[in-house]
Scaffold this active site. Sequence first.
Site, PDB file in Angstrom:
ATOM      1  N   SER A   1       0.614  -0.939  -0.055  1.00  0.00           N
ATOM      2  CA  SER A   1       0.018  -0.038   0.364  1.00  0.00           C
ATOM      3  C   SER A   1       0.828   0.860   0.361  1.00  0.00           C
ATOM      4  CB  SER A   1      -0.780  -0.070   1.278  1.00  0.00           C
ATOM      5  OG  SER A   1      -1.641   1.068   1.689  1.00  0.00           O
TER       6      SER A   1
ATOM      7  N   LYS B   1      -1.315  -1.236  -4.578  1.00  0.00           N
ATOM      8  CA  LYS B   1      -2.446  -0.071  -3.904  1.00  0.00           C
ATOM      9  C   LYS B   1      -1.838   0.974  -3.872  1.00  0.00           C
ATOM     10  CE  LYS B   1      -4.891  -0.148   0.998  1.00  0.00           C
ATOM     11  NZ  LYS B   1      -5.362  -0.099   1.993  1.00  0.00           N
TER      12      LYS B   1
ATOM     13  N   LYS C   1      -3.282   5.108  -2.675  1.00  0.00           N
ATOM     14  CA  LYS C   1      -4.097   6.137  -1.842  1.00  0.00           C
ATOM     15  C   LYS C   1      -4.560   7.246  -3.026  1.00  0.00           C
ATOM     16  CE  LYS C   1      -3.722   4.057   2.258  1.00  0.00           C
ATOM     17  NZ  LYS C   1      -4.512   3.693   3.262  1.00  0.00           N
TER      18      LYS C   1
ATOM     19  N   ASP D   1      -7.427   3.192  -2.771  1.00  0.00           N
ATOM     20  CA  ASP D   1      -7.886   3.264  -1.261  1.00  0.00           C
ATOM     21  C   ASP D   1      -8.389   4.663  -1.877  1.00  0.00           C
ATOM     22  OD1 ASP D   1      -9.127   3.113   1.176  1.00  0.00           O
ATOM     23  OD2 ASP D   1      -7.646   2.092   1.971  1.00  0.00           O
TER      24      ASP D   1
ATOM     25  N   GLU E   1     -11.647   0.982  -2.610  1.00  0.00           N
ATOM     26  CA  GLU E   1     -11.300   0.891  -1.102  1.00  0.00           C
ATOM     27  C   GLU E   1     -12.140   2.088  -0.912  1.00  0.00           C
ATOM     28  OE1 GLU E   1      -7.677  -0.910   0.310  1.00  0.00           O
ATOM     29  OE2 GLU E   1      -8.381  -0.975   2.294  1.00  0.00           O
TER      30      GLU E   1
ATOM     31  N   ASP F   1     -13.409  -0.762   3.975  1.00  0.00           N
ATOM     32  CA  ASP F   1     -12.656  -0.862   5.506  1.00  0.00           C
ATOM     33  C   ASP F   1     -13.042  -0.321   6.652  1.00  0.00           C
ATOM     34  OD1 ASP F   1     -10.151  -1.016   7.165  1.00  0.00           O
ATOM     35  OD2 ASP F   1      -9.506   0.155   5.198  1.00  0.00           O
TER      36      ASP F   1
ATOM     37  N   LYS G   1      -9.005  -6.530   8.976  1.00  0.00           N
ATOM     38  CA  LYS G   1      -8.878  -6.323   9.672  1.00  0.00           C
ATOM     39  C   LYS G   1      -8.524  -6.463  11.192  1.00  0.00           C
ATOM     40  CE  LYS G   1      -7.156  -1.771   7.287  1.00  0.00           C
ATOM     41  NZ  LYS G   1      -6.901  -0.418   7.331  1.00  0.00           N
TER      42      LYS G   1
ATOM     43  N   GLY H   1      -3.911  -3.636   6.977  1.00  0.00           N
ATOM     44  CA  GLY H   1      -2.996  -3.595   7.567  1.00  0.00           C
ATOM     45  C   GLY H   1      -2.863  -2.408   8.323  1.00  0.00           C
TER      46      GLY H   1
HETATM   47  O1  OSB Z   1      -6.551   2.010   4.757  1.00  0.00           O
HETATM   48  O2  OSB Z   1      -5.900   0.419   4.533  1.00  0.00           O
HETATM   49  C1  OSB Z   1      -6.041   1.143   5.348  1.00  0.00           C
HETATM   50  C2  OSB Z   1      -2.312   2.195   6.758  1.00  0.00           C
HETATM   51  C3  OSB Z   1      -2.979   2.797   8.562  1.00  0.00           C
HETATM   52  C4  OSB Z   1      -4.524   2.940   8.502  1.00  0.00           C
HETATM   53  C5  OSB Z   1      -5.075   3.006   7.480  1.00  0.00           C
HETATM   54  C6  OSB Z   1      -4.614   2.060   7.019  1.00  0.00           C
HETATM   55  C7  OSB Z   1      -3.408   2.011   5.991  1.00  0.00           C
HETATM   56  C8  OSB Z   1      -2.611   1.670   5.015  1.00  0.00           C
HETATM   57  C9  OSB Z   1      -1.016   0.191   5.067  1.00  0.00           C
HETATM   58  O3  OSB Z   1      -3.302   1.707   3.613  1.00  0.00           O
HETATM   59  C10 OSB Z   1      -1.793  -0.905   5.154  1.00  0.00           C
HETATM   60  C11 OSB Z   1      -0.072  -0.975   5.601  1.00  0.00           C
HETATM   61  O4  OSB Z   1       0.472  -1.179   5.079  1.00  0.00           O
HETATM   62  O5  OSB Z   1       0.047  -1.535   6.476  1.00  0.00           O
HETATM   63 MG    MG Z   2      -7.937   1.702   3.750  1.00  0.00          MG
END
Ligand code: OSB
Ligand code: MG
Length: 370
Positions: A136, A162, A164, A189, A214, A239, A263, A291
Amino acid sequence: MRISQVELRKVSLPLVRPFRTSSSYRQSITHVLVRVQAESGQVGWGECSAPVDPYYCAETTGTCWHILKEFLVPSLLEQDWREPGEIAPLFGPIKGNRFARAGLEMACIDAWCRENGLSVARWLGGIRARIESGVSLGIETDLGRLFAIIDQHLAEGYARIKLKIAPGHDLNLVRSVRSAYPSLKLQVDANSAYTLTDTNTLRQLDDLQLLLIEQPLGDDDLIDHAELQKQLVTPLCLDESLHSLDDVRKALQIQACRVVNIKPGRVGGLVEARRIHDYCQARTIPVWCGGMHEFGIGRAANVALASLPGFSLPGDVSGSSKYFEHDLVTPAIEAERGTIFVYYEQPGLGVEPQLDRIEHHTTAFWSSAS
Ligand code: OSB
Ligand code: MG
């Protein structure tokens, strides 16, 4: 099993690369680590992965600390439980606060599995020898830099990327990545940055062969997600909106999504996470493990969870070196050719917390014994 002592530590580590989303900018990670000790002397560790600020969800490092110390730990101490399914019911009338519960439950499960000579992955019912790992990536304003980061992770063998997205950092960005990497497994996401008034923008993502989109809309808005999903070919994945199996059931019932991000922290722990997995598997709804920039303890729990058969999409559980220079556990959890090894023989989470490293990065400590 009876827990006779609980310790909490706030622990901070710098990130190797700052991480920007639609709602937050982070240069370090601070999570609450939970250490439980059973009457037998058996020790277990857990991690509360709520972020420091309430921009992803309502919980924070500080609320986890408060709720654990004042409510969750007192309701668990000296209580008898026979297996992990009996832990959450001890929390009784305490509402919400799922990241806080998850950290305490994780520590209890680690201790219980160790006592029973069982790995967490085996206890959960995992079947995969290795899990497929994606990355991500935070929002990068410089496209050349983003391509370099993508190249690096593809060279390391990661199975999917992924990105953002946020209003103003969406169509052009994703189009550029898609045209540079025509066959890349790619998903986005939005961390709830859009509303239905952005439907036109979001519909244009449909042309970019994304695996999924997402959490485009509000964390409390299943109805609008259902409306948006009707207008999109690309599957929506939720999520932030999903805090429990009940939420997942309702979201699927009204077709607010077609894919589920699980998660363990967000849903209150590994027991609820497995229930969601089982429910989705029975309905052939693909799930993947998200994550929260976990340290090695929470990361080990994510790897164990993702070994279940229904985790059919690559997750956000990357190797530790994507995040931290030195993690808090040995062995470090690393990806090899885009996959991470699952521990079935080592008892508990399969990683050993390094107390000296943990203490070095601890900014607050509490013990139920003092
Ligand atoms: O939205 O999935 C999410 C990290 C912190 C809080 C929310 C998210 C995320 C990530 C990174 O997308 C996930 C990771 O690499 O641990
Ligand atoms: Mg997310």
